[in-house]
Design an enzyme around this catalytic site. Structure first.
Site, PDB file in Angstrom:
ATOM      1  N   GLU A 101       0.893  -1.154   0.000  1.00  0.00           N
ATOM      2  CA  GLU A 101       0.000   0.000   0.000  1.00  0.00           C
ATOM      3  C   GLU A 101       0.925   1.195   0.000  1.00  0.00           C
ATOM      4  O   GLU A 101       1.259   1.733   1.049  1.00  0.00           O
ATOM      5  CB  GLU A 101      -0.898  -0.054   1.236  1.00  0.00           C
ATOM      6  CG  GLU A 101      -2.172   0.740   1.078  1.00  0.00           C
ATOM      7  CD  GLU A 101      -2.023   2.203   1.428  1.00  0.00           C
ATOM      8  OE1 GLU A 101      -1.218   2.887   0.753  1.00  0.00           O
ATOM      9  OE2 GLU A 101      -2.716   2.654   2.339  1.00  0.00           O
ATOM     10  N   GLU A 142       4.342   8.490  -4.102  1.00  0.00           N
ATOM     11  CA  GLU A 142       5.179   7.972  -3.012  1.00  0.00           C
ATOM     12  C   GLU A 142       6.199   6.956  -3.507  1.00  0.00           C
ATOM     13  O   GLU A 142       6.789   6.226  -2.712  1.00  0.00           O
ATOM     14  CB  GLU A 142       4.292   7.371  -1.910  1.00  0.00           C
ATOM     15  CG  GLU A 142       3.717   8.454  -1.011  1.00  0.00           C
ATOM     16  CD  GLU A 142       2.692   7.967   0.000  1.00  0.00           C
ATOM     17  OE1 GLU A 142       2.615   6.753   0.255  1.00  0.00           O
ATOM     18  OE2 GLU A 142       1.946   8.819   0.505  1.00  0.00           O
TER      19      GLU A 142
HETATM   20  N1  SAH Z   1       0.913  -1.243   4.938  1.00  0.00           N
HETATM   21  C1  SAH Z   1       0.411  -0.340   5.957  1.00  0.00           C
HETATM   22  C2  SAH Z   1       1.068   1.025   5.910  1.00  0.00           C
HETATM   23  C3  SAH Z   1       1.007   1.738   4.586  1.00  0.00           C
HETATM   24  S1  SAH Z   1       1.791   3.322   4.605  1.00  0.00           S
HETATM   25  C4  SAH Z   1      -1.089  -0.241   5.836  1.00  0.00           C
HETATM   26  O1  SAH Z   1      -1.588  -0.552   4.767  1.00  0.00           O
HETATM   27  O2  SAH Z   1      -1.755   0.147   6.788  1.00  0.00           O
HETATM   28  C5  SAH Z   1       3.219   3.024   3.620  1.00  0.00           C
HETATM   29  C6  SAH Z   1       4.455   2.654   4.426  1.00  0.00           C
HETATM   30  O3  SAH Z   1       5.413   2.201   3.513  1.00  0.00           O
HETATM   31  C7  SAH Z   1       5.102   3.772   5.181  1.00  0.00           C
HETATM   32  O4  SAH Z   1       5.250   3.378   6.507  1.00  0.00           O
HETATM   33  C8  SAH Z   1       6.458   3.981   4.506  1.00  0.00           C
HETATM   34  O5  SAH Z   1       7.471   4.318   5.450  1.00  0.00           O
HETATM   35  C9  SAH Z   1       6.719   2.630   3.897  1.00  0.00           C
HETATM   36  N2  SAH Z   1       7.517   2.548   2.637  1.00  0.00           N
HETATM   37  C10 SAH Z   1       7.280   3.207   1.489  1.00  0.00           C
HETATM   38  N3  SAH Z   1       8.088   2.786   0.514  1.00  0.00           N
HETATM   39  C11 SAH Z   1       8.882   1.815   1.044  1.00  0.00           C
HETATM   40  C12 SAH Z   1       9.909   0.992   0.520  1.00  0.00           C
HETATM   41  N4  SAH Z   1      10.259   1.061  -0.761  1.00  0.00           N
HETATM   42  N5  SAH Z   1      10.506   0.124   1.352  1.00  0.00           N
HETATM   43  C13 SAH Z   1      10.127   0.044   2.659  1.00  0.00           C
HETATM   44  N6  SAH Z   1       9.143   0.786   3.194  1.00  0.00           N
HETATM   45  C14 SAH Z   1       8.515   1.674   2.413  1.00  0.00           C
END
Ligand code: SAH
Length: 687
Positions: free
Chosen positions: A144, A153
């Site tokens: 996500e 993002e």
């Molecule tokens: N999966 C959770 C949070 C989603 S928010 C849910 O669905 O509730 C997205 C998260 O991904 C954030 O905490 C951000 O720090 C992390 N993130 C984004 N890109 C990333 C990457 N390439 N590798 C590791 N973490 C990542």
């Protein structure tokens, strides 16, 4: 590690870089993050769970072990869903250390430690192999990583890398695919966020029109995304010129390419009009069949009953480089170009006799550069500010006030960022008036007026008599508006600047606005309360650790502070009457001592008191005021209409007060303190 954080200083009108410890950055990130909002997004959570269950079943049916890669695990939610759905093992990747730590705790608390391995790395750093972070490649990819623009993002490069190095060929992906939709519209309201419209000035000797310079007219603007709660845009504020069309989609189960590219679709307007804006949103299909769909479509595209409020995913407004008249039924091409992180749009008319075969050929020449502001106005004025300057009602109030105070021999000084006030005043016809604009953030909008309007590139405290040609100022004007302001009272910088230039003011100087007042009202939010409300249990998983973390971070520094929100996007109901709480007298200098007030507000309506809203009203001249907050309120239901160009301050109460019995009205007491040394306002509320 030391971090530098930018903070507006209302006493100097500038951004200051303060050195903060590592903790500060981290707490800001947590407190102001969207994690809470995501956990409250029932529609999203339910559909992810369904999609994950379906993907795990498909893998199991093939007789394989289900190995999950969850990139950006946050609280660990999606991995816990996968583990509950029967996945054999989950690799939960999270780059943000405090979140990775939280995920470890949450996973443990929910009893999944043996099934979920939290890895605190960026996914591109993750290794695979017997000694690696992952024993083997995964066959289910769950993420996500989307923002309102879908790709902002960095979802595309992350997926590209994951397919190359971290997952098996033919893996299952949840979501399976994302699709971006667009609709071409005409909207004076939204177009006013990009373009300065001609300003009409009713002068004594007839109407004059201030026309923006041509470089501003033809400027493509800035590339940053404009994301809003489109569901708050009434249908009377725009006209759809096309049907909703699919612009592009991404299949996440196959290798993804992140390199820049363009997509082109053919459109036939359903109505003639001026093509100005592309509205856009996306949906995600959680499974290949498309039966589990989570959509950001606005209210006119889907039934209201299916609307889920969320703030972490909204809708996008894209501005075409130029307004284009289009005819119903004519053939148009809409092009979306994207790089790795952002999207922009362009509209072309089909050439005479063009057919499908030519289309491919033209694809190459439709590639357009990402918009870059050439006129400087889009760097000085953000979108709400454009909207504000285009608000003729507001302009009329300023003109009325200016007319009252201007004399033929006035010497004016204007203190405001990128203000049109001096130009307006000039057009009002007082030809002898001499204007000075103090400050650096101004536009050379004063074509042919150089002899009348002089821009002084000095800070207020460095103003010298020679700057003013040894004249004393008889009228000091400001909107006031400063680009560094975040909260409504940050524009009180006008007062500080006024204080700094005191020695240059004539003894009978007129200050416009003469004063400002801070107003306050207790409200019940329709939805915005969710962003600060604990979640507890999410789809059966205990995420209280996250709630506690957010609470800690809110208490870290910001507990007695309000936060800015544009309330036209976040409906609320007033539970009390609006109340003036503090007055700032611009005819005098900033006092040495604090301005404090205490009192109580009575709750007049049934409802949940989520917090207080605060805003400023400026008293321009006798009987002429402008509000940057409440514009109107229906007495019956308490529905509020807010100034659509400004952010208001919201102070969330730490616990919600429920008022039920109106025969015995509840009162909320408050204490509000303005500290002239910092320019900040602290507040406290009690039931
Ligand atoms: N999966 C959770 C949070 C989603 S928010 C849910 O669905 O509730 C997205 C998260 O991904 C954030 O905490 C951000 O720090 C992390 N993130 C984004 N890109 C990333 C990457 N390439 N590798 C590791 N973490 C990542």
């Amino acid at each position: 590690m030391k971090t530098f954080c930018g903070r507006a200083n209302p006493t100097t009108g500038s951004m200051e870089w303060l050195e903060e410890g590592e903790d500060y950055d981290y707490h800001q990130e947590i407190a102001r993050s969207r994690y809470a909002d995501m956990l409250h997004d029932k529609d999203r959570n339910v559909k992810y769970y369904q999609g994950i269950r379906a993907a795990v079943s498909r893998v199991k049916e093939r007789g394989e072990k289900a190995i999950v890669l969850d990139i950006g695990t946050g609280t660990g939610l999606l991995s816990m869903m996968a583990a509950s759905a029967g996945a054999d093992f989950c690799y939960a990747i999270e780059v943000f250390k405090p979140m990775a730590n939280a995920a470890v705790k949450i996973v443990e608390k929910n009893g999944f430690s043996d099934k979920i391995k939290v890895i605190n790395k960026h996914s591109t750093e993750v290794t695979v192999g017997p000694d690696g972070d992952m024993q083997c490649r995964a066959n289910i990819l769950v993420t996500e990583l989307f923002d309102t623009e879908l790709i902002g993002e960095g979802a595309l490069p992350t997926y590209e890398h994951a397919h190359k190095y971290l997952v098996q060929e033919g893996c299952e992906a949840v979501p399976h695919r994302a699709t971006v939709y667009v609709q071409l519209v005409e909207s004076k309201r939204m177009w006013s966020w990009k373009k300065l419209f001609p300003v009409h000035v009713e002068a004594e000797d007839g109407e004059k029109i201030l026309v923006p310079p041509s470089e501003m007219e033809n400027c493509p603007g800035v590339p940053s995304v404009c994301d809003i709660q489109l569901n708050q845009m009434p249908s009377s504020d725009f006209t759809a010129l096309s049907d909703v069309v699919t612009m592009f989609s991404v299949d996440f189960s196959k290798p993804v390419q992140s390199a820049s590219t363009c997509y082109r679709v053919q459109l036939e307007p359903v109505k003639s009009g001026k093509a100005q804006i592309v509205l856009s949103w996306w949906d995600i299909d959680m499974d290949p069949s498309g039966m589990i769909n989570c959509t950001m479509a606005p209210y006119w595209v889907k039934p209201t009953s299916a609307l889920q409020w969320r703030d972490h995913w909204m809708q996008c407004v894209y501005f075409l480089p130029n307004e284009e008249p289009v005819l119903q039924g004519e053939k148009l091409y809409l092009t979306a170009c994207r790089d790795q992180y952002s999207v922009w749009y362009n509209l072309q008319k089909a050439r005479e006799g063009e057919d499908k075969a030519d289309e491919e050929e033209h694809k190459a020449d439709v590639r357009v550069e990402s918009p870059v502001c050439r006129c400087r106005a889009h760097l000085l004025w953000n979108r709400p500010r454009f909207g504000e300057l285009n608000d003729q009602n507001r302009t009329r109030q300023y003109i009325k006030a200016l007319r009252k105070v201007l004399k033929t021999d006035s010497v004016c000084l204007c203190i405001s960022d990128g203000s049109l006030l001096p130009v307006l005043a000039h057009y009002l016809g007082a030809k002898q008036v001499q204007y000075f604009i103090l400050f650096f953030r101004t536009l050379h909008f004063t074509n042919n007026l150089e002899d009348k309007i002089k821009i002084i590139e000095a800070r207020p405290e460095l103003l010298k008599p020679s700057h003013l040609e040894d004249k004393k100022i008889s009228i000091l004007v400001g909107e006031p508006f400063f680009t560094t302001s975040l909260l409504p009272w940050h524009n009180l910088y006008f007062w500080y600047a006024r204080t700094a230039v005191s020695t240059h003011l004539a003894s009978n100087v007129t200050v416009l606005p003469q004063s400002a007042s801070l107003h306050m009202m207790i409200v019940e939010f329709q939805d915005l309360w969710r962003i600060r409300s604990p979640c507890g249990i999410c789809e059966g998983f205990d995420v209280q650790t996250m709630d506690d973390m957010i609470k800690d971070s809110l208490n870290f520094r910001e507990s007695k502070e309000a936060e800015p929100h544009p309330l036209w996007e976040y409906p609320c109901k007033s539970l009390s009457d609006p109340q003036g709480v503090l007055t700032f007298d611009f005819t005098k200098t900033v006092p040495q001592h604090c301005l404090s007030t205490e009192g109580s507000v009575t709750l007049l309506r049934k409802g949940k008191s989520h917090g207080a809203v605060l805003w400023m009203e400026y008293h321009l001249a006798a009987d002429i005021s402008v509000s940057t907050g409440l514009m109107q309120m229906s007495n019956e239901k308490g529905n509020c209409e807010w100034n659509p160009h400004c952010k208001q301050a919201v102070y969330f109460f730490s616990s919600v007060i429920e008022s039920e019995i109106l025969s015995d009205p509840t009162a909320v007491t408050y204490a509000i303190n303005f500290d002239p040394k910092t320019g900040e306002i602290a507040m406290d509320f009690k039931l």
